[in-house]
Design an enzyme around this catalytic site. Structure first.
Site, PDB file in Angstrom:
ATOM      1  N   CYS A  93       0.810  -1.226   0.000  1.00 30.74           N
ATOM      2  CA  CYS A  93       0.000   0.000   0.000  1.00 30.74           C
ATOM      3  C   CYS A  93       0.842   1.274   0.000  1.00 30.74           C
ATOM      4  CB  CYS A  93      -0.998  -0.059   1.160  1.00 30.74           C
ATOM      5  SG  CYS A  93      -2.398   1.048   0.893  1.00 30.74           S
ATOM      6  N   ARG A 126     -12.306   6.716  -0.530  1.00 35.35           N
ATOM      7  CA  ARG A 126     -11.339   5.674  -0.187  1.00 35.35           C
ATOM      8  C   ARG A 126     -11.838   4.331  -0.726  1.00 35.35           C
ATOM      9  NH1 ARG A 126      -7.400   7.482   2.630  1.00 35.35           N
ATOM     10  NH2 ARG A 126      -6.574   5.409   3.043  1.00 35.35           N
ATOM     11  N   HIS A 188      -3.243  -5.410   2.509  1.00 41.26           N
ATOM     12  CA  HIS A 188      -2.907  -5.604   3.920  1.00 41.26           C
ATOM     13  C   HIS A 188      -3.636  -6.886   4.340  1.00 41.26           C
ATOM     14  CE1 HIS A 188      -1.646  -1.342   4.490  1.00 41.26           C
ATOM     15  NE2 HIS A 188      -2.680  -1.021   3.745  1.00 41.26           N
TER      16      HIS A 188
HETATM   17  N1  GLN Z   1      -1.993   6.794   2.396  1.00 41.43           N
HETATM   18  C1  GLN Z   1      -2.142   5.945   1.261  1.00 41.43           C
HETATM   19  C2  GLN Z   1      -3.523   6.036   0.680  1.00 41.43           C
HETATM   20  O1  GLN Z   1      -4.459   6.358   1.371  1.00 41.43           O
HETATM   21  C3  GLN Z   1      -1.781   4.523   1.637  1.00 41.43           C
HETATM   22  C4  GLN Z   1      -2.724   3.927   2.636  1.00 41.43           C
HETATM   23  C5  GLN Z   1      -2.308   2.575   3.151  1.00 41.43           C
HETATM   24  O2  GLN Z   1      -1.114   2.256   3.235  1.00 41.43           O
HETATM   25  N2  GLN Z   1      -3.278   1.775   3.563  1.00 41.43           N
HETATM   26  O3  GLN Z   1      -3.719   5.762  -0.477  1.00 41.43           O
END
Ligand code: GLN
Length: 238
Positions: A93, A126, A188
């Site tokens: 990520c 998101r 993840h």
């Molecule tokens: N900050 C990054 C995003 O929101 C990565 C997030 C994460 O590692 N889960 O895209």
């Protein structure tokens, strides 16, 4: 025989159990009598990447990615050489995004390491939830994603095709990147506990790079595969 992992910035890049990837690689080595240890790297000290068999970069919030970028940039050349020489690198990520050309936020752009020719741009929402992808070599891979960034991988090879979830950008059906011995992904979960086949692939690459035999003794993966199958069945079977 001894292997060594470099865990970069576990204090800043470690979301949704990313540290479980280190535990899983470590345990699956130890259960087979393969010696392994991890160095956690916190500062911008000079790192001798040739000492390591796996470099791990986890995920982080945008703020944490901003905090980490200068430290990462200070090791850009050494990490690039490590990758070009076949070093094994797992990036999840936020760590995945930082391997690319840039991560464009609303008000600023985080320059990336340019190890992968990819770009990431923040979207309006998101992308969150369980993910199932299909990889030709490993079959299904399961995980959990939560990212605002959308990544476009150009000519790179994806880690897999999305069967459920969003993947790199929610549009083109690609998830992650495989490049040389780099595996970069949005997954993840943590990723490796529920994907023992992928974990063993990484261990084999680590052994191969050191010139050690790559034959791995089988382990009882009943629990791991049950957990894996539960996610596949829940999200891909009607
Ligand atoms: N900050 C990054 C995003 O929101 C990565 C997030 C994460 O590692 N889960 O895209």
């Amino acid at each position: 025989m001894k292997l060594k992992i470099a865990h970069l910035y576990p204090d800043l890049l470690n979301l949704y159990g990313d540290i479980g990837n280190i535990t899983t690689v470590t345990k699956r080595c130890e259960w087979r009598g393969i010696g392994i240890e991890t160095d956690s790297i916190y500062g911008s000290e000079k790192i001798h990447f040739t000492d390591y068999d796996l470099v791990f970069l986890g995920g982080g919030s945008d703020r944490e990615q901003l905090l980490v970028r200068d430290k990462l940039m200070s090791m850009k050349d050494e990490l690039t050489s490590y990758v070009n020489d076949g070093g094994v690198l797992l990036a999840v990520c936020g760590g995945y995004q930082l391997l690319g050309n840039y991560y464009k936020l609303k008000d600023e752009t985080i320059e990336g390491l340019k190890i992968l020719d990819i770009r990431t741009e923040i979207g309006d929402s998101r992308l969150i939830g369980d993910v199932v992808i299909e990889n030709e070599q490993f079959g299904t891979i399961v995980g959990f994603e939560n990212h605002g960034g959308r990544t476009f991988i150009g000519d790179h090879t994806p880690l897999g095709r999305v069967l459920h979830g969003y993947g790199n950008n929610g549009k083109d059906g690609a998830e992650g990147v495989v490049y040389k011995n780099v595996i970069a992904t949005y997954l993840h979960g943590s990723l490796l506990p529920k994907n023992p086949v992928l974990c063993d692939h990484i261990i084999k690459l680590m052994l191969e790079q050191r010139g050690f035999p790559t034959e791995l003794a089988p382990l009882d993966d009943t629990a791991e595969l049950d957990a894996h199958r539960y996610i596949v069945d829940r999200f891909t079977k009607k």
